[in-house]
Design a protein around this motif. Structure first.
Motif, mmCIF file in Angstrom:
data_model
loop_
_atom_site.group_PDB
_atom_site.id
_atom_site.type_symbol
_atom_site.label_atom_id
_atom_site.label_comp_id
_atom_site.label_asym_id
_atom_site.label_seq_id
_atom_site.Cartn_x
_atom_site.Cartn_y
_atom_site.Cartn_z
ATOM 1 N N HIS A 63 1.764 -50.021 -8.896
ATOM 2 C CA HIS A 63 2.982 -49.409 -8.331
ATOM 3 C C HIS A 63 3.449 -48.260 -9.218
ATOM 4 N N GLN A 64 3.346 -48.459 -10.519
ATOM 5 C CA GLN A 64 3.748 -47.385 -11.428
ATOM 6 C C GLN A 64 2.779 -46.206 -11.341
ATOM 7 N N LEU A 65 1.490 -46.509 -11.133
ATOM 8 C CA LEU A 65 0.523 -45.416 -10.990
ATOM 9 C C LEU A 65 0.802 -44.629 -9.704
ATOM 10 N N GLU A 66 1.134 -45.330 -8.624
ATOM 11 C CA GLU A 66 1.526 -44.643 -7.378
ATOM 12 C C GLU A 66 2.722 -43.736 -7.625
ATOM 13 N N ASN A 67 3.715 -44.290 -8.343
ATOM 14 C CA ASN A 67 4.925 -43.511 -8.622
ATOM 15 C C ASN A 67 4.588 -42.271 -9.448
ATOM 16 N N ALA A 68 3.676 -42.453 -10.440
ATOM 17 C CA ALA A 68 3.284 -41.333 -11.302
ATOM 18 C C ALA A 68 2.616 -40.229 -10.474
ATOM 19 N N VAL A 69 1.661 -40.628 -9.628
ATOM 20 C CA VAL A 69 0.935 -39.635 -8.816
ATOM 21 C C VAL A 69 1.898 -38.936 -7.849
ATOM 22 N N LEU A 70 2.795 -39.725 -7.224
ATOM 23 C CA LEU A 70 3.746 -39.139 -6.272
ATOM 24 C C LEU A 70 4.679 -38.153 -6.978
ATOM 25 N N ASN A 71 5.141 -38.518 -8.171
ATOM 26 C CA ASN A 71 6.011 -37.625 -8.944
ATOM 27 C C ASN A 71 5.306 -36.327 -9.306
ATOM 28 N N LEU A 72 4.023 -36.429 -9.697
ATOM 29 C CA LEU A 72 3.255 -35.220 -10.027
ATOM 30 C C LEU A 72 3.113 -34.329 -8.792
ATOM 31 N N CYS A 73 2.912 -34.962 -7.623
ATOM 32 C CA CYS A 73 2.780 -34.181 -6.379
ATOM 33 C C CYS A 73 4.102 -33.503 -6.002
ATOM 34 N N SER A 112 -10.190 -40.179 -15.261
ATOM 35 C CA SER A 112 -9.171 -39.122 -15.206
ATOM 36 C C SER A 112 -8.657 -38.976 -13.778
ATOM 37 N N ILE A 113 -7.358 -38.787 -13.659
ATOM 38 C CA ILE A 113 -6.719 -38.457 -12.377
ATOM 39 C C ILE A 113 -5.966 -37.158 -12.625
ATOM 40 N N CYS A 114 -6.430 -36.080 -12.003
ATOM 41 C CA CYS A 114 -5.830 -34.763 -12.264
ATOM 42 C C CYS A 114 -5.141 -34.244 -11.004
ATOM 43 N N VAL A 115 -3.909 -33.788 -11.157
ATOM 44 C CA VAL A 115 -3.148 -33.197 -10.055
ATOM 45 C C VAL A 115 -2.933 -31.724 -10.399
ATOM 46 N N SER A 116 -3.482 -30.838 -9.571
ATOM 47 C CA SER A 116 -3.339 -29.410 -9.866
ATOM 48 C C SER A 116 -2.705 -28.676 -8.696
ATOM 49 N N LEU A 176 -4.089 -37.438 -16.052
ATOM 50 C CA LEU A 176 -3.863 -38.750 -16.652
ATOM 51 C C LEU A 176 -5.225 -39.292 -17.061
ATOM 52 N N TYR A 177 -5.354 -39.732 -18.305
ATOM 53 C CA TYR A 177 -6.599 -40.366 -18.776
ATOM 54 C C TYR A 177 -6.300 -41.842 -18.994
ATOM 55 N N LEU A 178 -6.994 -42.704 -18.261
ATOM 56 C CA LEU A 178 -6.740 -44.141 -18.338
ATOM 57 C C LEU A 178 -8.014 -44.850 -18.788
ATOM 58 N N PRO A 179 -7.920 -45.831 -19.714
ATOM 59 C CA PRO A 179 -9.123 -46.493 -20.220
ATOM 60 C C PRO A 179 -9.876 -47.215 -19.101
ATOM 61 N N ARG A 180 -11.229 -47.127 -19.175
ATOM 62 C CA ARG A 180 -12.067 -47.843 -18.211
ATOM 63 C C ARG A 180 -11.858 -49.350 -18.376
ATOM 64 N N HIS A 181 -11.810 -50.062 -17.239
ATOM 65 C CA HIS A 181 -11.705 -51.522 -17.266
ATOM 66 C C HIS A 181 -13.056 -52.092 -16.855
ATOM 67 N N HIS A 182 -13.557 -53.089 -17.622
ATOM 68 C CA HIS A 182 -14.905 -53.601 -17.353
ATOM 69 C C HIS A 182 -14.908 -54.824 -16.440
ATOM 70 N N GLY A 183 -13.740 -55.252 -15.986
ATOM 71 C CA GLY A 183 -13.690 -56.409 -15.085
ATOM 72 C C GLY A 183 -13.921 -55.991 -13.634
ATOM 73 N N VAL A 184 -13.780 -56.959 -12.737
ATOM 74 C CA VAL A 184 -13.949 -56.643 -11.311
ATOM 75 C C VAL A 184 -12.573 -56.522 -10.665
ATOM 76 N N ILE A 185 -12.547 -55.835 -9.524
ATOM 77 C CA ILE A 185 -11.291 -55.677 -8.790
ATOM 78 C C ILE A 185 -11.206 -56.784 -7.750
ATOM 79 N N GLU A 186 -10.120 -57.535 -7.794
ATOM 80 C CA GLU A 186 -9.924 -58.556 -6.764
ATOM 81 C C GLU A 186 -9.439 -57.850 -5.507
ATOM 82 N N GLU A 187 -9.825 -58.397 -4.363
ATOM 83 C CA GLU A 187 -9.301 -57.844 -3.107
ATOM 84 C C GLU A 187 -7.802 -58.118 -3.068
#
Length: 323
Positions: A63-73, A112-116, A176-187
């Motif tokens: 949710h915070q990542l959504e907020n971050a991306v929306l704010n950048l947009c 990386s998630i880049c908004v330009s 935004l540079y975010l560390p890679r996660h080595h686990g799996v994504i739950e549905e």
């Protein structure tokens, strides 16, 4: 359909909360936001999403990542008053020791998630201060100056980094540079649809007061989907002015922590001098319940604590208006 696209957005958009990181696919998260971003940025902005294939997962509060991306947009849109191109690009990055030192990061693998944008860009002295709380280049009353500092704090707390690449007149790119996660994504778990929330009667009007434009927009969007008229204000003083007008207001929904020296509780109390029967729903972060008045609520005042689902908000609003 538009309502269904918003059901996964919770009102965890608050700068007063603990993070809840989960394994997340940034491509899927951004794909789920495209409609919202298009509506927010408007017809003059052409949105392009360049999603890298084989993108690694990250461990993040979605949710915070959504907020971050929306704010950048939103920032990018504001930098392009006469329109332009907004690009969101994702990628896998290996950051070596030399680059890591320059970027103030641990060496390793990052997403990386880049908004330009093709907007006005930032002079070096503006870019250098962009992450400071309350620093804003917007006219007085148009920006809190908290957007980028909140994003920076959230990303740093998540083990990552934010970088601005910009020159005045040349547009800007914020990554935004975010560390890679080595686990799996739950549905993801199934979230109730907003469509299941009860509908408004004709003419019913809800007033929403929150200093976060993203929160106001999401709540207003849900209210419109459910058939309510909606009036918005960004602080206590503007809210009180509207509450003291002749406008029909069936329910006040307000954040407790508002800027400008008047919190949501004080505004509601002042409004009740003119509207003694005003129904109020306070939205609070977990730490703010005490602010509502040491737990003392007058009749017709109610509290919802973030985060909560939109369907729950819709049902609660209907219930309070009918009570």
């Amino acid at each position: 359909k538009r309502a269904a696209a918003l059901t996964h957005r919770l009102l965890a958009f608050s700068r007063r909360q603990t993070l809840d990181p989960k394994p997340t696919d940034p491509n899927r998260l951004i794909r789920g936001m495209e409609d919202l971003i298009r509506r927010t940025t408007g017809p003059g902005v052409h949105l392009e999403v360049v999603a890298s294939t084989g993108l690694w997962p990250v461990l993040i509060d979605a949710h915070q990542l959504e907020n971050a991306v929306l704010n950048l947009c939103i920032n990018a849109r504001d930098a392009m008053p006469s329109g332009g191109r907004l690009t969101i690009e994702t990628g896998n990055r290996w950051i070596d020791a030399r680059t890591a030192k320059a970027q103030d990061l641990e060496p390793g693998q990052y997403v990386s998630i880049c908004v330009s944008d093709t907007g006005t860009g930032m002079a070096p002295e503006v870019a250098a201060r962009a992450f400071e709380p309350f620093f804003t280049t917007k006219p007085l009353g148009e920006g809190t100056g908290l957007g980028l500092s909140m994003i920076y704090g959230f990303v740093r707390q998540s083990g990552g980094q934010v970088r601005i690449y910009s020159e005045a007149g040349e547009g800007a790119m914020i990554c935004l540079y975010l560390p890679r996660h080595h686990g799996v994504i739950e549905e993801g778990e199934v979230v109730p649809e907003v469509e299941q929330a009860p509908r408004a009667q004709a003419g019913e009007t809800v007033m929403v007061v929150d200093d976060e434009p993203t929160v106001r927009m999401l709540v207003a969007e849900i209210l419109h989907e459910l058939g309510y008229q909606c009036i918005e204000a960004s602080d206590g003083a503007a809210g009180l002015k509207l509450l003291n007008s002749e406008a029909r207001i069936d329910l006040l929904v307000t954040d407790v922590g508002l800027p400008g020296g008047m919190n949501g509780r004080q505004m509601a109390d002042a409004a009740r001098l003119e509207r003694p029967d005003l129904k109020v729903l306070f939205i609070t972060g977990y730490a703010e319940n005490a602010v509502v008045g040491n737990g003392h609520l007058d009749p017709g005042m109610h509290v919802m604590t973030k985060p909560f689902g939109m369907e729950a908000l819709g049902s609660r609003i209907r219930e309070l208006i009918e009570s």
